[in-house]
Write an enzyme that holds these catalytic residues in place. Sequence first.
Site, PDB file in Angstrom:
ATOM      1  CG  HIS A  82      -1.616   1.393   1.483  1.00 53.50           C
ATOM      2  ND1 HIS A  82      -2.762   1.344   0.185  1.00 53.50           N
ATOM      3  CD2 HIS A  82      -1.485   2.645   2.177  1.00 53.50           C
ATOM      4  CE1 HIS A  82      -3.285   2.386   0.923  1.00 53.50           C
ATOM      5  NE2 HIS A  82      -2.428   3.426   1.571  1.00 53.50           N
ATOM      6  CG  ASP A 161     -12.396   2.912   4.748  1.00 55.84           C
ATOM      7  OD1 ASP A 161     -11.581   4.148   5.951  1.00 55.84           O
ATOM      8  OD2 ASP A 161     -11.977   2.927   3.999  1.00 55.84           O
ATOM      9  NE  ARG A 168     -10.521  10.541   8.093  1.00 56.41           N
ATOM     10  CZ  ARG A 168      -9.693   9.493   7.379  1.00 56.41           C
ATOM     11  NH1 ARG A 168      -9.912   8.158   7.280  1.00 56.41           N
ATOM     12  NH2 ARG A 168      -8.211  10.066   6.820  1.00 56.41           N
TER      13      ARG A 168
END
Length: 434
Positions: A82, A161, A168
């Site tokens: 990642h 998420d 967010r």
Amino acid sequence: MRPYELIKAKRDGKKLSPDDIAAFIDGYTKGSVPDYQMSAMLMAVFFRGLDDVELGAWARAMLFSGEVLDLSETPGIKVDKHSTGGVGDKVSLSLAPLAAACGVPVPMISGRGLGHTGGTLDKLESIPGFKVDLPVADYRRLVREVGACLIGQTSTLAPADKKLYALRDVTATVDCIPLIASSIMSKKLAEGIDALVLDVKVGSGAFMKRIEDARTLARTMIAIGREMGKKVTALLTDMDQPLGRTVGNALEVIEAVEMLRGKAPADYTEVTLALTAEMLVLGGKAKDAAEARAKLQRCIDDGSAEKKLRELVKAQGGDPSAIADLGKLPRARHTAPVAAPAGGFVTGIDSEGIGLAAMALGAGRERTDSVIDPAVGFVLEKKVGDAVQAGEPLVTVHYNDAAKLEAVKARVVAAYRIGGERPAPRPLVLERLE
């Protein structure tokens, strides 16, 4: 405890129990905790943080908010990589087939670009026919049969998420390390991996501008992985200038293929080999980085890495002849040089400025519904440390819309710094953490 009580407890600096965190996130995922209460909790976490126990519980609740894939039918240690994102970061395009060619299964669920950083999925989709929205059953099969599969996040993986990420973004709580770390790790651990290599970018083109913040983020993600019983290592890599010589989707695919042929720029090659070597060690295919690098070089030299990429492209619906003949990839109708305003040495490149210029050209998206032009982008003719004469090309712009050209060229000139002395070279891999 009621959501109100949990928000108040975190606001006041108290610790939340794992059960309460799990219940709060589960309630938000299912809709019984509304956005306004989760917004308040996010802001409380932003200011008060999460300790190790709370963070582990938060990440675990996000992970198990949806399906966690089981890849046990695929033999071997499954390893993914990642990246926290950067300009010109096409590493995944060459890393996945390289690792797979060396026998490491690579299940990779990637994202799209938003803002100045490019997305792996957008680059893959510049290959004619390539499909990134495969069903989970095909994902499992391709990891087992081909050795790698690169797809986008499904609706069943870490749905908490997906909701939290959007919230967010509009509540000024994006740049919070516990929330960043749990977001990344919940998605990655849902893939069915056994181990993970993290590429945490540092510099002007990265989300983390300071090495101290990058180090904290890496350690936080490693701790979450350890809590979940996964092996995780991290490399902090330089993003004070774009990686490689290309920025833009099809252009980056070309450079990725050239890397598998041993013909890519040294910086991109080195970062890719360093990260892939970590994958081979974690995957049990090499005892150390030196042995891993030797195996990787053999896969490049004998053509098996490029062959694996063609196999992967074909398996995901793409045209493998576009890898053999790069002229079949999308090409912009026009090119134009960006001339150096003065002579000397390139002393710096504002990577974020280059990324924003590419976005203005159409290579990236400002909003999630923006349409990307896969053909446009930049070839950087000069990078940090290179000598340049006034009027010499700094960058070649590949464009389709002439109306955008002059403004984009001005952005590129503004991103370059030219001075009288050649700067000292910066290391590409700044630190290794485990």
